[in-house]
Scaffold this active site. Structure first.
Site, PDB file in Angstrom:
ATOM      1  CB  CYS A  89      -8.763   3.736  -0.798  1.00 45.89           C
ATOM      2  SG  CYS A  89      -7.325   4.417  -1.639  1.00 45.89           S
ATOM      3  CG  HIS A 137       0.790   6.554  -4.800  1.00 45.96           C
ATOM      4  ND1 HIS A 137       0.357   5.342  -4.278  1.00 45.96           N
ATOM      5  CD2 HIS A 137       1.863   6.914  -4.059  1.00 45.96           C
ATOM      6  CE1 HIS A 137       1.139   4.992  -3.264  1.00 45.96           C
ATOM      7  NE2 HIS A 137       2.073   5.922  -3.126  1.00 45.96           N
TER       8      HIS A 137
END
Length: 122
Positions: free
Chosen positions: A10, A109
């Site tokens: 990631c 996010h």
């Protein structure tokens, strides 16, 4: 999809681990906040939990306190980074979720976007 503490593939987990540099706005034990590398506006930063949660769709009740902290912190950091106060000023808070929602990095996010216009985007 399960929640991992870290996903070695990631992008945001690599930034959190310090493997990829970022311009930090804020950091604590649970969160990293850094400037977007392709900003849409004078103020554009990302709020990222250090825990690897792929998206809003994977949030569980145990994440409520973490996400609540992010929501309380967002206006404080927006002001710190240059957004004018509400109601004349303000900012946008965006969480893209999944492919149809425009999510490009599969790690939860929030984009915080603001500052003087004209920077309007859809």
């Amino acid at each position: 999809m399960s929640t991992l503490s870290h996903d070695p593939n990631c992008l945001f987990c690599k930034i959190i681990a310090g493997q990829i540099p970022s311009k930090k706005v804020y950091e604590d034990a649970e969160l990293l906040v850094f400037n977007d590398i392709q900003p849409w506006a004078p103020v554009h930063f990302l709020m990222v939990p250090k825990l690897h949660i792929p998206s809003m769709a994977q949030l569980q009740p145990e994440h409520a306190e973490l996400v609540g902290r992010m929501m309380v912190l967002a206006p404080q950091l927006a002001a710190q980074e240059g957004c004018r106060p509400y109601p004349e000023g303000g900012f946008r808070l965006i969480a893209n979720t999944g492919d149809d929602g425009g999510q490009e990095v599969q790690h939860l996010h929030f984009h915080v976007i603001g500052g003087p216009r004209p920077w309007r985007k859809g």
